[in-house]
Design an enzyme around this catalytic site. Structure first.
Site, PDB file in Angstrom:
ATOM      1  N   SER A 207       0.941  -1.209  -0.095  1.00 32.67           N
ATOM      2  CA  SER A 207       0.059   0.018   0.099  1.00 32.67           C
ATOM      3  C   SER A 207       0.846   1.331  -0.210  1.00 32.67           C
ATOM      4  O   SER A 207       0.466   2.372  -0.414  1.00 32.67           O
ATOM      5  CB  SER A 207      -0.984   0.001   1.243  1.00 32.67           C
TER       6      SER A 207
ATOM      7  N   LYS B 237       0.783   5.063   6.568  1.00 34.06           N
ATOM      8  CA  LYS B 237      -0.011   5.582   5.815  1.00 34.06           C
ATOM      9  C   LYS B 237       0.823   7.125   5.873  1.00 34.06           C
ATOM     10  O   LYS B 237       1.413   7.243   6.758  1.00 34.06           O
ATOM     11  CB  LYS B 237      -1.348   5.736   5.955  1.00 34.06           C
TER      12      LYS B 237
END
Length: 195
Positions: A55, A98
């Site tokens: 990701s 993230k």
């Protein structure tokens, strides 16, 4: 003469025995100190973490090993584009990594074309690997609270991030720290750029 020799030998044996006990005590004390110091560093300063998944590509890759800095946010607030680590609320001992996109007090929205709007203005950034196909819950404007952050993975179309209701908006108090140093693989060793 013999008695003196035996007394001298007893003293030497006692000294030797005391020396052994002292060495054992010092070794135990040293090991306890190292364990306590290590636990304090892991709890308050930094910890090693391994990236699992894709990701955050191309910035971070699957199996990259990082040191997470847990001190910085004690002295300043997180900034836009910082790469942070936070717990996933639906699975114990699972952490996500993230990039911060939206800051407290801002309104975040993602258009059908994949543009990120901050307070109605297009955010000019180049971290995304490709154009986002799904705005998720950010299709409608999201007003971030006083200690809330909107995060995205760099590999936007392969990332469960703030667009996904299971991740959602991240509270500042849930942020473990910021990714600081890549220690593995060795050919990528170095401090991570956030801005």
């Amino acid at each position: 003469m013999k008695a003196e020799t035996e007394i001298g030998t007893e003293k030497e044996d006692r000294k030797r025995s005391d020396g052994v006990y002292r060495e054992v005590f010092e070794m135990i004390f040293y090991m306890v100190f190292v364990v306590v110091a290590t636990l304090l560093v892991i709890r308050f300063v930094g910890q090693r973490t391994e990236v699992s998944g894709h990701s955050m590509e191309n910035t971070l890759s699957d199996r990259d090993n990082l040191i997470v800095d847990k001190i910085t946010y004690r002295f300043r607030d997180p900034k836009r584009y910082d790469i942070i680590v936070f717990p996933y609320k639906y699975k114990e001992n699972t952490f996500y990594i993230k990039r911060i996109i939206g800051l407290p007090g801002e309104t975040v929205q993602i258009t059908e074309e994949g543009d990120i709007l901050i307070d109605g203005e297009v955010l000019e950034e180049s971290y995304g690997k490709e154009v986002m196909k799904s705005p998720g819950i950010a299709a409608d404007p999201i007003l971030l609270g006083a200690d809330e952050y909107f995060v995205l993975g760099d590999n936007r179309n392969a990332s469960a991030d703030s667009r996904d209701p299971s991740v959602g908006i991240i509270s500042g108090e849930d942020i473990v720290g910021r990714a600081w140093l890549r220690i593995w693989p060795l050919n990528k060793f170095g401090i991570l750029k956030h801005q």
